[in-house]
Design an enzyme around this catalytic site. Sequence first.
Site, PDB file in Angstrom:
ATOM      1  N   GLY A  11       0.832  -1.212   0.000  1.00  0.00           N
ATOM      2  CA  GLY A  11       0.000   0.000   0.000  1.00  0.00           C
ATOM      3  C   GLY A  11       0.861   1.254   0.000  1.00  0.00           C
ATOM      4  CB  ALA A  12       4.357   1.593  -0.680  1.00  0.00           C
ATOM      5  CG  ASP A  61      -5.976  -7.590  -4.078  1.00  0.00           C
ATOM      6  OD1 ASP A  61      -5.823  -7.424  -2.854  1.00  0.00           O
ATOM      7  OD2 ASP A  61      -7.084  -7.821  -4.607  1.00  0.00           O
ATOM      8  CB  VAL A  62      -2.013  -7.366   0.417  1.00  0.00           C
ATOM      9  CG1 VAL A  62      -0.783  -6.536   0.088  1.00  0.00           C
ATOM     10  CG2 VAL A  62      -3.155  -6.508   0.941  1.00  0.00           C
ATOM     11  CG  ASN A  88       0.931   1.341   4.801  1.00  0.00           C
ATOM     12  OD1 ASN A  88       0.685   2.067   5.754  1.00  0.00           O
ATOM     13  ND2 ASN A  88       0.598   1.679   3.552  1.00  0.00           N
ATOM     14  CB  SER A 140      -5.836   1.796  13.426  1.00  0.00           C
ATOM     15  OG  SER A 140      -6.655   2.854  13.906  1.00  0.00           O
ATOM     16  CE1 TYR A 153      -8.731   0.912   8.964  1.00  0.00           C
ATOM     17  CE2 TYR A 153      -9.139   1.914  11.107  1.00  0.00           C
ATOM     18  CZ  TYR A 153      -8.325   1.741   9.992  1.00  0.00           C
ATOM     19  OH  TYR A 153      -7.110   2.391   9.925  1.00  0.00           O
ATOM     20  CB  ILE A 186      -2.203   9.981  10.231  1.00  0.00           C
ATOM     21  CG1 ILE A 186      -1.768   9.114  11.425  1.00  0.00           C
ATOM     22  CG2 ILE A 186      -0.999  10.411   9.390  1.00  0.00           C
ATOM     23  CD1 ILE A 186      -0.864   9.746  12.432  1.00  0.00           C
TER      24      ILE A 186
HETATM   25  P1  NAP Z   1      -4.250   5.474   1.840  1.00  0.00           P
HETATM   26  O1  NAP Z   1      -3.756   6.867   1.650  1.00  0.00           O
HETATM   27  O2  NAP Z   1      -5.630   5.108   1.445  1.00  0.00           O
HETATM   28  O3  NAP Z   1      -3.193   4.484   1.118  1.00  0.00           O
HETATM   29  C1  NAP Z   1      -3.378   3.096   1.122  1.00  0.00           C
HETATM   30  C2  NAP Z   1      -2.777   2.521  -0.137  1.00  0.00           C
HETATM   31  O4  NAP Z   1      -3.043   1.101  -0.127  1.00  0.00           O
HETATM   32  C3  NAP Z   1      -3.400   3.056  -1.413  1.00  0.00           C
HETATM   33  O5  NAP Z   1      -2.418   3.278  -2.397  1.00  0.00           O
HETATM   34  C4  NAP Z   1      -4.342   1.925  -1.838  1.00  0.00           C
HETATM   35  O6  NAP Z   1      -4.606   1.905  -3.220  1.00  0.00           O
HETATM   36  C5  NAP Z   1      -3.533   0.732  -1.395  1.00  0.00           C
HETATM   37  N1  NAP Z   1      -4.341  -0.488  -1.322  1.00  0.00           N
HETATM   38  C6  NAP Z   1      -5.667  -0.601  -1.067  1.00  0.00           C
HETATM   39  N2  NAP Z   1      -6.044  -1.891  -1.133  1.00  0.00           N
HETATM   40  C7  NAP Z   1      -4.939  -2.607  -1.418  1.00  0.00           C
HETATM   41  C8  NAP Z   1      -4.696  -3.986  -1.643  1.00  0.00           C
HETATM   42  N3  NAP Z   1      -5.679  -4.898  -1.600  1.00  0.00           N
HETATM   43  N4  NAP Z   1      -3.434  -4.397  -1.924  1.00  0.00           N
HETATM   44  C9  NAP Z   1      -2.425  -3.503  -2.014  1.00  0.00           C
HETATM   45  N5  NAP Z   1      -2.603  -2.174  -1.838  1.00  0.00           N
HETATM   46  C10 NAP Z   1      -3.838  -1.732  -1.532  1.00  0.00           C
HETATM   47  O7  NAP Z   1      -4.114   5.036   3.385  1.00  0.00           O
HETATM   48  P2  NAP Z   1      -3.246   5.679   4.579  1.00  0.00           P
HETATM   49  O8  NAP Z   1      -4.068   6.690   5.259  1.00  0.00           O
HETATM   50  O9  NAP Z   1      -1.900   6.025   4.101  1.00  0.00           O
HETATM   51  O10 NAP Z   1      -3.199   4.416   5.560  1.00  0.00           O
HETATM   52  C11 NAP Z   1      -2.172   3.448   5.486  1.00  0.00           C
HETATM   53  C12 NAP Z   1      -2.346   2.476   6.641  1.00  0.00           C
HETATM   54  O11 NAP Z   1      -2.368   3.189   7.881  1.00  0.00           O
HETATM   55  C13 NAP Z   1      -3.661   1.689   6.579  1.00  0.00           C
HETATM   56  O12 NAP Z   1      -3.440   0.368   7.000  1.00  0.00           O
HETATM   57  C14 NAP Z   1      -4.542   2.410   7.576  1.00  0.00           C
HETATM   58  O13 NAP Z   1      -5.531   1.571   8.118  1.00  0.00           O
HETATM   59  C15 NAP Z   1      -3.521   2.835   8.611  1.00  0.00           C
HETATM   60  N6  NAP Z   1      -3.966   3.974   9.418  1.00  0.00           N
HETATM   61  C16 NAP Z   1      -4.198   5.200   8.858  1.00  0.00           C
HETATM   62  C17 NAP Z   1      -4.624   6.252   9.673  1.00  0.00           C
HETATM   63  C18 NAP Z   1      -4.865   7.623   9.124  1.00  0.00           C
HETATM   64  O14 NAP Z   1      -5.246   8.508   9.898  1.00  0.00           O
HETATM   65  N7  NAP Z   1      -4.694   7.867   7.843  1.00  0.00           N
HETATM   66  C19 NAP Z   1      -4.808   6.053  11.034  1.00  0.00           C
HETATM   67  C20 NAP Z   1      -4.568   4.791  11.561  1.00  0.00           C
HETATM   68  C21 NAP Z   1      -4.142   3.767  10.748  1.00  0.00           C
HETATM   69  P3  NAP Z   1      -5.988   2.616  -3.757  1.00  0.00           P
HETATM   70  O15 NAP Z   1      -5.938   4.025  -3.263  1.00  0.00           O
HETATM   71  O16 NAP Z   1      -5.893   2.477  -5.236  1.00  0.00           O
HETATM   72  O17 NAP Z   1      -7.101   1.828  -3.119  1.00  0.00           O
END
Ligand code: NAP
Length: 245
Positions: A11-12, A61-62, A88, A140, A153, A186
């Site tokens: 998810g990078a 796709d993980v 991630n 999270s 979630y 975040i």
């Molecule tokens: P994000 O901006 O939505 O980025 C996630 C990335 O993962 C996107 O590029 C997405 O692609 C990709 N992805 C989705 N489904 C996937 C799959 N099946 N296989 C591989 N890649 C996939 O998310 P983020 O906010 O950076 O969050 C990253 C991690 O931190 C997540 O696990 C989230 O639960 C955790 N987290 C985030 C927050 C926050 O406040 N943002 C807080 C707590 C925890 P698409 O966009 O094309 O779907």
Amino acid sequence: MLKDKVAIVTGAAQGIGKAISISFARDGATVVIADVDLIGAGAVVSEIQSMRKKALALLVDVSCSREVEAMVIRTLDEFKKIDILVNNAGITRDSFLIRMSDENWTQVIDINLKGAFNCCREVAKTMIKKRSGKIINIASIVGLTGNKGQVNYAASKAGLIGLTKSLARELAARGINVNAVAPGFIETTMTEELSESLKEKMLGKIPLARAGSVDDVAKATLFLASEYADYITGQVINVDGGMIM
Ligand code: NAP
């Protein structure tokens, strides 16, 4: 710290995963950018290559074990080893329980929890052989506290914490550390969709009085991936400005 290390970050292509990948590369690691968004992943690779570091974009796709297996084979073909795995990739599909569809439950569990299981299982095989490695799961704080409208979630992230602790016990004797990072609020695309009033309410709960940045999460992840965390395993580090204590 990460000189000559090979890392896979799922998810990078954007957000937290991108920040983690860039911080790893800046620190000397070669990074595999694994995402369902290949264009975004390619852009992160270009950014890393412009820093004169190595990176590879893979469409993965993980939640699909075959694709994860192919990711590991390709990484080993290309870079010969895997030292670090960061699980991630994660999604949200929020709604109150009684309105939650089977699909929204299954999709979140499949990507956030089974996705991490798939990656840990494949990567652990090669880490066990070389008797070293660092696995970091991005959970999270919601996995610790629960949250209204997020039963899917929160369950996936609580499950990920259980997976982290169990795997830490399983792999400790093989020299592999398994830890989790639990981000709070975040600033990313995942949170920018929230209403202004909800954002203000969240900020009111943060002792450090600001939202976290993707770099705040990347710094804690870099620490856990480094030799500075050699004696740390099975832990959850909250990166949440003190939101939960
Ligand atoms: P994000 O901006 O939505 O980025 C996630 C990335 O993962 C996107 O590029 C997405 O692609 C990709 N992805 C989705 N489904 C996937 C799959 N099946 N296989 C591989 N890649 C996939 O998310 P983020 O906010 O950076 O969050 C990253 C991690 O931190 C997540 O696990 C989230 O639960 C955790 N987290 C985030 C927050 C926050 O406040 N943002 C807080 C707590 C925890 P698409 O966009 O094309 O779907």
